[in-house]
Design a protein around this motif. Structure first.
Motif, PDB file in Angstrom:
ATOM      1  N   ARG A  73      31.336  13.813   0.241  1.00 42.05           N
ATOM      2  CA  ARG A  73      32.024  14.488   1.345  1.00 42.05           C
ATOM      3  C   ARG A  73      32.418  15.913   0.963  1.00 42.05           C
ATOM      4  NH1 ARG A  73      33.646  11.669   5.656  1.00 42.05           N
ATOM      5  NH2 ARG A  73      35.341  13.135   6.032  1.00 42.05           N
ATOM      6  N   LYS A  74      32.848  16.128  -0.275  1.00 43.16           N
ATOM      7  CA  LYS A  74      33.179  17.486  -0.731  1.00 43.16           C
ATOM      8  C   LYS A  74      31.954  18.381  -0.691  1.00 43.16           C
ATOM      9  CE  LYS A  74      37.106  16.379  -3.753  1.00 43.16           C
ATOM     10  NZ  LYS A  74      37.600  16.347  -5.153  1.00 43.16           N
ATOM     11  N   GLN A  75      30.817  17.807  -1.092  1.00 40.15           N
ATOM     12  CA  GLN A  75      29.578  18.580  -1.064  1.00 40.15           C
ATOM     13  C   GLN A  75      29.200  18.967   0.358  1.00 40.15           C
ATOM     14  OE1 GLN A  75      26.122  16.421  -2.418  1.00 40.15           O
ATOM     15  NE2 GLN A  75      24.942  18.271  -2.782  1.00 40.15           N
ATOM     16  N   LYS A 131      31.227  19.398   2.864  1.00 45.57           N
ATOM     17  CA  LYS A 131      32.146  20.429   3.326  1.00 45.57           C
ATOM     18  C   LYS A 131      31.746  21.795   2.799  1.00 45.57           C
ATOM     19  CE  LYS A 131      36.287  17.583   4.066  1.00 45.57           C
ATOM     20  NZ  LYS A 131      37.684  17.326   3.659  1.00 45.57           N
ATOM     21  N   GLN A 132      31.340  21.832   1.536  1.00 35.72           N
ATOM     22  CA  GLN A 132      30.915  23.101   0.957  1.00 35.72           C
ATOM     23  C   GLN A 132      29.663  23.640   1.639  1.00 35.72           C
ATOM     24  OE1 GLN A 132      30.465  22.124  -3.183  1.00 35.72           O
ATOM     25  NE2 GLN A 132      32.657  22.171  -3.604  1.00 35.72           N
ATOM     26  N   GLY A 180      29.061  23.159   4.749  1.00 34.17           N
ATOM     27  CA  GLY A 180      29.381  23.384   6.149  1.00 34.17           C
ATOM     28  C   GLY A 180      28.870  22.308   7.086  1.00 34.17           C
ATOM     29  N   LYS A 181      28.603  21.102   6.553  1.00 37.60           N
ATOM     30  CA  LYS A 181      28.090  20.011   7.383  1.00 37.60           C
ATOM     31  C   LYS A 181      29.179  19.094   7.856  1.00 37.60           C
ATOM     32  CE  LYS A 181      23.424  19.944   5.417  1.00 37.60           C
ATOM     33  NZ  LYS A 181      22.364  19.094   4.839  1.00 37.60           N
ATOM     34  N   LEU A 182      30.430  19.338   7.461  1.00 30.42           N
ATOM     35  CA  LEU A 182      31.557  18.524   7.925  1.00 30.42           C
ATOM     36  C   LEU A 182      32.595  19.415   8.593  1.00 30.42           C
ATOM     37  CD1 LEU A 182      32.352  15.812   5.235  1.00 30.42           C
ATOM     38  CD2 LEU A 182      31.429  15.493   7.519  1.00 30.42           C
TER      39      LEU A 182
END
Length: 302
Positions: free
Chosen positions: A293-295, A297-298, A300-302
């Protein structure tokens, strides 16, 4: 009832042979035969049909074998709990999940788990059938819906959606833009058969797509096969979103089209609540999901 005779009976029923059971138990064939005869006499029942090719359980034998199998699984669970060290993680852990999630998400991440716990042995059982955890068919399950079996510890891990993907190469070579569902009539759809074992949200999405008359179809009975078809530029694939980050050549198409949310649960029997092996696997999966999930967000997919 004599426990030792039941143990010998179970070995014979499992092996289908007095000789093979004797080899496993380090007993002579005659000693095994005497114990079986004594058990039959105590029960006043015939447990095996005997013929030249081996032994076949009678109806009474089947009933007793069901009971000894359940006993064996319970004993295995107790032994596993006893073996679990408070500080070490080792031994066998039987994990069951769907073929798609196991091959496309879990298996590629297992090297990290083995690196941390080199003495852990994972028995990964991939099938759509829901195994009976309380009866010890597996130790841990990851499933695409909340387990309904009693006496389980359950934890919701994440939510996934089923979406549409293709490769850039396929989209360029097809010669037909894909801007609305009506454009599916110019494209091949790669998906699981709607009648195959799968989550209902995925089946409903496929049924909806079929109403738009894709030019042709490729049906595969699991998502790994669907992915291979997409990666080889055969058409538009119906895939769960958890596969896409590991395959950068995939492009999501018709981004407004996706299934309903599919919850992902991890579950294990209540009796394994204090198992260090189970705890290590549970924490590993949770950590991988958090990192994923962190990846996203980085990116920009979340």
């Amino acid at each position: 009832m004599d426990w030792d005779k039941l143990r010998i009976f179970h070995a014979v029923a499992d092996a289908g042979s007095l000789t093979h059971a004797g080899d496993k138990l380090n007993l002579s064939q005659s000693a095994v035969s005497r114990q079986i005869r004594a058990l039959e006499e105590s029960l006043n029942a015939t447990l095996f049909h005997r013929h030249a090719r081996g032994l076949i359980l009678t109806e009474q034998g089947e009933l007793l074998f069901d009971a000894t199998s359940a006993m064996s699984k319970r004993l295995d669970a107790a032994a596993a709990r006893i073996r679990d060290s408070e500080e070490e993680v080792f031994g066998e852990l039987r994990v069951t999940t769907t073929f798609g999630f196991g091959t496309l998400w879990l298996a590629p991440r297992l090297p990290k788990l083995y690196e941390k716990y080199p003495e852990l042995n994972i028995d990964l059982m991939l099938e759509e059938r829901v195994l009976d955890l309380p009866m010890r068919e597996a130790d841990v399950a990851i499933r695409m819906k909340e387990p309904s079996q009693a006496d389980l510890v359950r934890k919701r891990l994440m939510t996934v959606q089923i979406q549409l993907y293709a490769t850039r190469e396929y989209l360029t070579a097809s010669g037909h833009p894909l801007e609305t569902l009506a454009d599916m009539e110019h494209h091949r759809l790669i998906c699981q058969n709607p009648t195959a074992a799968q989550v209902s949200a995925g089946a409903m999405l496929v049924q909806h797509l079929m109403t738009y008359n894709p030019s042709s179809l490729l049906h595969v009975n699991n998502y790994f096969g669907v992915l291979q078809g997409v990666l080889n530029n055969l058409g538009i694939g119906v895939l769960p979103d958890y596969v896409t980050d590991d395959f950068p050549d995939l492009v999501r198409v018709l981004p407004d089209i996706e299934s309903a949310d599919v919850p992902v649960y991890l579950a294990y029997p209540e009796e394994l609540r204090h198992s260090q092996r189970v705890a290590a696997f549970r924490d590993f999966v949770q950590d991988e999901i958090i990192a994923h999930r962190k990846q996203l967000k980085q990116m920009g997919k979340l």
